[in-house]
Motif scaffolding. Structure first.
Motif, PDB file in Angstrom:
ATOM      1  N   LEU A  27      60.820  59.028  67.611  1.00 47.34           N
ATOM      2  CA  LEU A  27      60.542  57.738  68.251  1.00 47.34           C
ATOM      3  C   LEU A  27      61.484  57.503  69.429  1.00 47.34           C
ATOM      4  N   THR A  28      62.757  57.799  69.238  1.00 41.04           N
ATOM      5  CA  THR A  28      63.738  57.611  70.313  1.00 41.04           C
ATOM      6  C   THR A  28      63.417  58.513  71.497  1.00 41.04           C
ATOM      7  N   THR A  29      63.065  59.754  71.236  1.00 39.22           N
ATOM      8  CA  THR A  29      62.741  60.691  72.310  1.00 39.22           C
ATOM      9  C   THR A  29      61.536  60.215  73.112  1.00 39.22           C
ATOM     10  N   ALA A  30      60.504  59.768  72.412  1.00 39.69           N
ATOM     11  CA  ALA A  30      59.283  59.311  73.091  1.00 39.69           C
ATOM     12  C   ALA A  30      59.565  58.104  73.977  1.00 39.69           C
ATOM     13  N   ILE A  31      60.301  57.143  73.438  1.00 36.38           N
ATOM     14  CA  ILE A  31      60.564  55.913  74.195  1.00 36.38           C
ATOM     15  C   ILE A  31      61.558  56.152  75.320  1.00 36.38           C
ATOM     16  N   MET A 280      66.153  45.555  81.142  1.00 35.66           N
ATOM     17  CA  MET A 280      65.744  45.554  79.735  1.00 35.66           C
ATOM     18  C   MET A 280      65.541  46.973  79.226  1.00 35.66           C
ATOM     19  N   LEU A 281      64.997  47.843  80.065  1.00 35.03           N
ATOM     20  CA  LEU A 281      64.795  49.234  79.664  1.00 35.03           C
ATOM     21  C   LEU A 281      66.130  49.938  79.463  1.00 35.03           C
ATOM     22  N   ILE A 287      70.516  50.970  73.220  1.00 37.18           N
ATOM     23  CA  ILE A 287      70.429  50.565  71.808  1.00 37.18           C
ATOM     24  C   ILE A 287      69.782  51.654  70.962  1.00 37.18           C
ATOM     25  N   LEU A 288      68.686  52.225  71.455  1.00 40.76           N
ATOM     26  CA  LEU A 288      67.991  53.266  70.690  1.00 40.76           C
ATOM     27  C   LEU A 288      68.880  54.479  70.472  1.00 40.76           C
ATOM     28  N   VAL A 291      71.618  53.523  67.943  1.00 43.40           N
ATOM     29  CA  VAL A 291      71.073  53.403  66.586  1.00 43.40           C
ATOM     30  C   VAL A 291      70.768  54.778  66.011  1.00 43.40           C
ATOM     31  N   THR A 292      70.203  55.651  66.840  1.00 39.22           N
ATOM     32  CA  THR A 292      69.897  57.005  66.372  1.00 39.22           C
ATOM     33  C   THR A 292      71.171  57.757  66.030  1.00 39.22           C
ATOM     34  N   ALA A 293      72.175  57.649  66.899  1.00 39.32           N
ATOM     35  CA  ALA A 293      73.449  58.328  66.630  1.00 39.32           C
ATOM     36  C   ALA A 293      74.095  57.802  65.349  1.00 39.32           C
ATOM     37  N   LEU A 294      74.065  56.474  65.159  1.00 40.30           N
ATOM     38  CA  LEU A 294      74.626  55.896  63.933  1.00 40.30           C
ATOM     39  C   LEU A 294      73.828  56.325  62.704  1.00 40.30           C
ATOM     40  N   GLY A 295      72.503  56.425  62.870  1.00 39.51           N
ATOM     41  CA  GLY A 295      71.674  56.885  61.755  1.00 39.51           C
ATOM     42  C   GLY A 295      72.020  58.299  61.341  1.00 39.51           C
TER      43      GLY A 295
END
Length: 402
Positions: A27-31, A280-281, A287-288, A291-295
């Motif tokens: 999801l992060t890669t796509a966005i 905003m982007l 943020i993405l 969040v991914t790194a923390l995940g």
């Protein structure tokens, strides 16, 4: 390679965590791929040359309610009066303010209707011989209008001009050799001879794909609501802007002066939505990624806590710390690679959806590749700290913890 089999076995035993992780990476890669592409497109657009000396130009609008004057004569008088203000280089009446988001356009054809011919969109300005110097655009071929070529009328079709100055982009779009000087265009049924070509001259809609296909038509149709553009010497614009309302009202007080804005301010207002979206982007991307790194960090910590005995056993039989670190790096790389492949496919699909829905440019593959590489790097870095901690676990402590 010896670690692959136990890694796959461990992943099969904890499918939920692995699935959640590669879905998050996908999801992060796509966005992020599409977001970074859109951010770069916005940055490129914001840096584009508009052709105007924006920092030295301002515009204002005159709303005349008096009925005891000839508007065309008053407009000529106003232009001359504005040019006499100290610090002013030139001024011109224009029915459109460039870069402002509100203007006029039509089609320009090489042959009159109903004949078939090449045509292009023409964003045009009604102005006089002072417009070129006022705009600050660069004339690269031909000449400026002569005073006798300026037509003052309220009927363009029957009593309109015979000449036009066009942008280089419009000439290139209509003429195969990119020339066009001395050729004729048909605009609203009238044949207009191209007497000059300017380098870059954006329209009132700089975001449009064909914004640069512009032209100046020597036609003045003074109205109760009309715009003036003023070019000043460097660092004099603010001083002149402060004087303009009083100066105009002293000349004729049955009118209102509004919207006294620098051309760069008009452009910034037009671009405000794009700038907000870009910011905003950027926030979304940051943020993405965080969040991914923390995940990844949290999942690795969780896996370490579940495999304390396994780690302790490997350390007890002589496994080096580097081997423990490598184990978790490889495990994370496998999971992330699956997510990156899925995310890359999703990125291309999302890019096509955005292109069809919002008419933006198609996502370029280098953005997908670079984003995938960046995400893989981030994921590996996120694993390093917990992997090093795992490598430092004492074999005796690990054994007693069971």
């Amino acid at each position: 390679m010896r670690d692959i089999k136990p890694i796959l076995s461990a992943l099969r035993r904890s499918k939920a965590g692995a699935v959640l992780l590669f879905l998050q990476v996908a999801l992060t890669t796509a966005i992020v791929s599409n977001a970074t592409f859109m951010i770069n497109e916005n940055l490129t657009y914001l840096k584009e040359d508009t052709g105007y000396l924006q920092q030295d130009i301002f515009s204002f609008t005159v709303m005349t309610f008096g009925k005891d004057i000839n508007l065309s004569q008053q407009a000529e008088f106003d232009e001359a009066m504005i040019r006499s203000i100290p610090g002013v280089i030139n001024a011109s009446l224009s029915h459109v303010v460039p870069l402002s988001g509100g203007g006029s356009s039509t089609s320009a054809r090489l042959k009159p209707l109903p004949e078939k011919s090449k045509e292009a969109r023409l964003a045009y300005f009604y102005a006089d011989e002072n417009a070129l110097e006022t705009f600050g655009v660069k004339l690269i071929a031909g000449r400026n209008f002569r005073p006798e070529e300026i037509v003052i009328s309220d009927n363009f079709h029957d009593d309109g001009p015979n000449t036009i100055i066009v942008s280089k982009m419009l000439a290139e779009n209509l003429f195969d050799d990119g020339a066009g000087l001395g050729e004729s265009l048909y605009v609203s049924g009238r044949a207009l001879e191209i007497i000059g070509i300017v380098d870059v001259m954006e329209s009132a809609w700089p975001r449009a794909d064909d914004s640069g296909t512009t032209g100046i038509i020597p036609f003045i149709n003074a109205q109760n609501y009309q715009h003036f553009l003023v070019r000043t010497e460097s660092n004099e614009r603010d001083n002149v802007m402060k004087l303009i309302e009083d100066t105009m009202l002293q000349a004729y007080n049955k009118r209102v002066i509004i919207n006294v804005d620098g051309l760069d301010e008009s452009k910034n207002s037009y671009d405000a939505a794009d700038v907000l979206m870009m910011r905003m982007l950027i926030v979304l991307v940051v943020i993405l990624v965080l969040v991914t790194a923390l995940g990844i960090f949290g999942l690795t910590q969780f896996n370490i806590s579940k495999r304390t005995k396994q780690i302790g056993t490997r350390r007890a039989i002589g496994a080096r710390k580097s081997a423990i670190v490598r184990y978790f790096l490889v495990e994370n790389a496998i999971v992330c690679t699956v997510g990156l492949v899925l995310g890359s496919v999703a990125a291309v699909f999302l890019g096509r959806v955005l292109m069809q829905t919002y008419s933006i440019e198609a996502l370029e593959l280098p953005y997908v590749v670079l984003t995938a590489f960046f995400m893989l790097t981030v994921s590996l870095l996120a694993v390093v700290v917990p992997a090093v901690r795992a490598a430092n676990i004492s074999p005796s402590i690990a054994t007693r913890s069971i």
